[in-house]
Design a protein around this motif. Structure first.
Motif, PDB file in Angstrom:
ATOM      1  N   ARG A  17     -45.491  14.825  31.532  1.00 25.95           N
ATOM      2  CA  ARG A  17     -43.898  15.286  32.069  1.00 25.95           C
ATOM      3  C   ARG A  17     -43.651  14.450  32.804  1.00 25.95           C
ATOM      4  NH1 ARG A  17     -42.708  18.177  36.061  1.00 25.95           N
ATOM      5  NH2 ARG A  17     -44.243  17.840  36.997  1.00 25.95           N
ATOM      6  N   ARG A  18     -44.162  13.178  34.002  1.00 28.91           N
ATOM      7  CA  ARG A  18     -43.208  12.715  35.244  1.00 28.91           C
ATOM      8  C   ARG A  18     -42.966  11.485  34.230  1.00 28.91           C
ATOM      9  NH1 ARG A  18     -46.230  13.394  40.997  1.00 28.91           N
ATOM     10  NH2 ARG A  18     -44.229  12.243  41.316  1.00 28.91           N
ATOM     11  N   LEU A  19     -43.558  11.319  32.991  1.00 35.65           N
ATOM     12  CA  LEU A  19     -42.668  10.202  32.767  1.00 35.65           C
ATOM     13  C   LEU A  19     -41.382  10.221  31.787  1.00 35.65           C
ATOM     14  CD1 LEU A  19     -46.034   7.973  30.890  1.00 35.65           C
ATOM     15  CD2 LEU A  19     -43.966   6.952  32.882  1.00 35.65           C
ATOM     16  N   GLY A  20     -41.242  11.440  31.222  1.00 36.52           N
ATOM     17  CA  GLY A  20     -39.795  12.339  30.889  1.00 36.52           C
ATOM     18  C   GLY A  20     -39.339  12.497  31.780  1.00 36.52           C
ATOM     19  N   HIS A  21     -40.093  12.507  32.925  1.00 30.20           N
ATOM     20  CA  HIS A  21     -38.768  12.692  34.494  1.00 30.20           C
ATOM     21  C   HIS A  21     -38.249  11.549  34.206  1.00 30.20           C
ATOM     22  CE1 HIS A  21     -38.904  17.343  34.727  1.00 30.20           C
ATOM     23  NE2 HIS A  21     -39.888  17.103  34.725  1.00 30.20           N
ATOM     24  N   LEU A  22     -38.787  10.748  34.925  1.00 31.87           N
ATOM     25  CA  LEU A  22     -38.258   9.043  35.390  1.00 31.87           C
ATOM     26  C   LEU A  22     -37.753   8.650  33.689  1.00 31.87           C
ATOM     27  CD1 LEU A  22     -38.622   6.908  36.752  1.00 31.87           C
ATOM     28  CD2 LEU A  22     -40.453   6.276  35.271  1.00 31.87           C
ATOM     29  N   SER A  23     -37.868   9.060  33.545  1.00 31.47           N
ATOM     30  CA  SER A  23     -36.372   8.037  32.332  1.00 31.47           C
ATOM     31  C   SER A  23     -35.793   9.034  32.098  1.00 31.47           C
ATOM     32  CB  SER A  23     -37.610   8.812  30.149  1.00 31.47           C
ATOM     33  OG  SER A  23     -36.333   8.348  28.981  1.00 31.47           O
ATOM     34  N   THR A  24     -35.233  10.479  31.930  1.00 33.83           N
ATOM     35  CA  THR A  24     -34.173  10.878  32.136  1.00 33.83           C
ATOM     36  C   THR A  24     -33.856  10.238  33.651  1.00 33.83           C
ATOM     37  OG1 THR A  24     -35.140  12.915  31.394  1.00 33.83           O
ATOM     38  CG2 THR A  24     -33.306  13.322  32.804  1.00 33.83           C
ATOM     39  N   ALA A  25     -34.021  10.707  34.753  1.00 33.82           N
ATOM     40  CA  ALA A  25     -33.417  10.091  35.751  1.00 33.82           C
ATOM     41  C   ALA A  25     -32.922   8.487  35.532  1.00 33.82           C
ATOM     42  CB  ALA A  25     -35.187   9.879  36.850  1.00 33.82           C
ATOM     43  N   GLN A  33     -31.515  -0.238  40.378  1.00 33.51           N
ATOM     44  CA  GLN A  33     -32.112   0.260  40.533  1.00 33.51           C
ATOM     45  C   GLN A  33     -33.320   0.663  38.694  1.00 33.51           C
ATOM     46  OE1 GLN A  33     -31.049   4.173  42.521  1.00 33.51           O
ATOM     47  NE2 GLN A  33     -30.998   2.801  44.219  1.00 33.51           N
ATOM     48  N   VAL A  34     -32.352   0.706  38.261  1.00 34.61           N
ATOM     49  CA  VAL A  34     -32.919   0.618  37.029  1.00 34.61           C
ATOM     50  C   VAL A  34     -33.729  -0.137  36.296  1.00 34.61           C
ATOM     51  CG1 VAL A  34     -32.399   0.808  33.970  1.00 34.61           C
ATOM     52  CG2 VAL A  34     -31.105   2.157  35.465  1.00 34.61           C
ATOM     53  N   ILE A  35     -33.280  -1.198  36.467  1.00 30.87           N
ATOM     54  CA  ILE A  35     -33.892  -2.497  36.133  1.00 30.87           C
ATOM     55  C   ILE A  35     -35.071  -2.443  36.678  1.00 30.87           C
ATOM     56  CG2 ILE A  35     -33.548  -5.120  36.032  1.00 30.87           C
ATOM     57  CD1 ILE A  35     -32.449  -3.734  33.807  1.00 30.87           C
ATOM     58  N   ARG A  36     -35.533  -2.518  38.706  1.00 31.69           N
ATOM     59  CA  ARG A  36     -35.714  -2.416  39.327  1.00 31.69           C
ATOM     60  C   ARG A  36     -37.092  -1.634  39.166  1.00 31.69           C
ATOM     61  NH1 ARG A  36     -32.383  -3.166  43.606  1.00 31.69           N
ATOM     62  NH2 ARG A  36     -33.150  -1.433  44.555  1.00 31.69           N
ATOM     63  N   VAL A  37     -36.678  -0.076  37.768  1.00 30.21           N
ATOM     64  CA  VAL A  37     -37.755   0.481  37.981  1.00 30.21           C
ATOM     65  C   VAL A  37     -38.749   0.191  36.486  1.00 30.21           C
ATOM     66  CG1 VAL A  37     -37.676   2.646  36.728  1.00 30.21           C
ATOM     67  CG2 VAL A  37     -36.537   2.554  38.645  1.00 30.21           C
ATOM     68  N   ILE A  38     -37.961  -0.462  35.999  1.00 25.56           N
ATOM     69  CA  ILE A  38     -38.574  -0.704  34.451  1.00 25.56           C
ATOM     70  C   ILE A  38     -39.036  -2.427  34.809  1.00 25.56           C
ATOM     71  CG2 ILE A  38     -37.638  -2.235  32.133  1.00 25.56           C
ATOM     72  CD1 ILE A  38     -36.974   0.876  32.795  1.00 25.56           C
ATOM     73  N   ALA A  39     -39.098  -2.635  35.597  1.00 22.92           N
ATOM     74  CA  ALA A  39     -39.891  -3.801  35.778  1.00 22.92           C
ATOM     75  C   ALA A  39     -40.922  -3.541  36.598  1.00 22.92           C
ATOM     76  CB  ALA A  39     -38.849  -4.966  37.505  1.00 22.92           C
ATOM     77  N   ARG A  40     -41.221  -1.810  37.718  1.00 25.42           N
ATOM     78  CA  ARG A  40     -42.315  -1.646  38.209  1.00 25.42           C
ATOM     79  C   ARG A  40     -43.058  -1.328  36.792  1.00 25.42           C
ATOM     80  NH1 ARG A  40     -42.377  -1.018  43.286  1.00 25.42           N
ATOM     81  NH2 ARG A  40     -44.491   0.323  43.324  1.00 25.42           N
TER      82      ARG A  40
END
Length: 127
Positions: A17-25, A33-40
């Motif tokens: 569920r939380r991965l789905g929320h992250l994807s939507t966010a 910020q998207v690139i930094r999240v993807i890098a993490r």
């Protein structure tokens, strides 16, 4: 064969569920910020991909043990083993790019360097 505890099943459901929320966010975040999240997420040591690869690898070992006992078909064991190997290969392929992703939008190098140019992505067809 033991059954997963309800807490483990709930944990898996919550992670999903939380991965789905992250994807939507990601749709609402600025590109840096998207690139930094993807890098993490792709970080091989502390990221989601590495943890998921480890989880599938552990599942593969469990499936092999259960297949050897006759509790699971050998195909399940083989499929999980292939999945773990493929995920590991994907992680290795992406590993060389995680530093670039992690540094995206950060302080740039020397001012004499040429600014990055857009790179067209070309799809080539086999004939």
């Amino acid at each position: 064969m033991t059954h997963p505890t309800p807490d483990s099943v709930r944990l898996a459901d919550e992670i999903t569920r939380r991965l789905g929320h992250l994807s939507t966010a990601l749709h609402d975040l600025p590109p840096d910020q998207v690139i930094r999240v993807i890098a993490r997420v792709l970080d091989p040591d502390n990221g989601v991909l590495g943890a998921f690869t480890q989880l599938v690898g552990t599942g593969s070992l469990f499936a092999r043990d259960q297949a050897e006992r006759g509790a699971l078909p050998a195909e399940v064991c083989l499929a999980l083993g292939r999945a773990a190997n493929e995920l590991n290969d994907i992680g290795l392929d992406l590993d060389e790019h995680t530093d670039i992703l992690a540094g995206y939008g950060g302080p740039s190098g020397p001012t004499t360097a040429r600014p990055p140019a857009p790179a067209p992505l070309v799809v080539r067809r086999r004939r």
